[in-house]
Design a protein around this motif. Sequence first.
Motif, PDB file in Angstrom:
ATOM      1  N   ASP A  53       0.825  -1.203   0.000  1.00  0.00           N
ATOM      2  CA  ASP A  53       0.000   0.000   0.000  1.00  0.00           C
ATOM      3  C   ASP A  53       0.862   1.256   0.000  1.00  0.00           C
ATOM      4  N   VAL A  56       1.741   1.660  -3.561  1.00  0.00           N
ATOM      5  CA  VAL A  56       0.584   2.165  -4.314  1.00  0.00           C
ATOM      6  C   VAL A  56       0.415   3.668  -4.095  1.00  0.00           C
ATOM      7  N   ASN A  57       0.491   4.116  -2.841  1.00  0.00           N
ATOM      8  CA  ASN A  57       0.329   5.533  -2.549  1.00  0.00           C
ATOM      9  C   ASN A  57       1.404   6.373  -3.227  1.00  0.00           C
ATOM     10  N   TYR A  94      -0.701  -6.789  -7.169  1.00  0.00           N
ATOM     11  CA  TYR A  94      -1.548  -5.965  -6.304  1.00  0.00           C
ATOM     12  C   TYR A  94      -1.294  -4.491  -6.584  1.00  0.00           C
ATOM     13  N   ASN A  98      -3.975  -1.718  -8.382  1.00  0.00           N
ATOM     14  CA  ASN A  98      -4.385  -0.500  -7.688  1.00  0.00           C
ATOM     15  C   ASN A  98      -3.750   0.774  -8.239  1.00  0.00           C
TER      16      ASN A  98
END
Length: 339
Positions: A53, A56-57, A94, A98
């Motif tokens: 994550d 992703v950010n 993943y 995203n």
Amino acid sequence: MKVDNIYLAGVGTCLPDSVTTEEAVAKGWYDADERERSGMEAVITGGDMPAPDMAVNAARVALERSGHTPDDFGALFHSDTHHQGPDGWSAPHYVLRNTLDRPVMALEVRQGCLGMLASLELAAHRLTTPGTPDAVLLTTGDNFSTPMVDRWTASKLFILADGGAAAVVSRRDGFAKVLAIGSVSNSSMEELHRGGEVMFPPGITIGRSLNFEERSQYWRDQWAKGITPPMGHFGESVAEVAERTLAEAGLTMDDISRVCHVGFARGPLEDIFLEPLGIGLDRSVWEIARRVGHTGAADIFVALERLHTSGQVGAGDRVLLIGAATGMEAGCAVVEIVR
């Protein structure tokens, strides 16, 4: 490798909150003398945020800054140094789902702390191939806040930090032009980071923690018994790859405004990087690194983003990106800020 018409179109980071080393000493996590020696002031810690994550950010920021749309991309290269999630699961896909959400290659680059630079080198090769799409997305993310790691004692070279970074590599345009990139390895030194550990079963599967200091102590003990460990100074590899890559770019170290390096503590940073490169703290990113820590593969691009967004480098400045990984391997890229 000299590079033509390859750019960094956007860079993004994801850095959670930090913990000061003063607080870490007060809570008994970090040794006070070691704090004094390291010069470190704070370390970024991610809590329970999954490492992918963070990637992703960071990628969403880099994509927004790049001017590219998902259709422009032909691949995603995701690098990491620590476990990403369920065993046997694909973190790169993943991240792909995203971010770009396109049916393109999503590759995991297991090159340790050199992962982002190794990915940049792979991207440069891909983008010089005719007929390929115009962009590649590079991502990384690590969270060492796990039961089998003590970030404060795992190594005397650094304090492990959590965070993510991403970069869009483009053949169209960007804020920085990649002039040259390369790497050099010295595999005779790989045993230094293996120490006395057996290779099977892998340590993590039987509850052994990540602890580089224990492996270093193994070699100190071997030396005391008269057994010579693998010899070599890693700074020589750093100097070699920098000199070669600068020459390919048609530059010398005197032409470099700033150096983005890994987030080592001050002593090891000077010994392995700054002294071999012949530079002082004024051209380093020590003031960034000492407040972030060692985020694995993200360090170099965290520093580059800070330098660029804060205006510490501008059009015409040349920046050296340099890193290292177990193996041992050093990697380097020379970029010129064009806007």
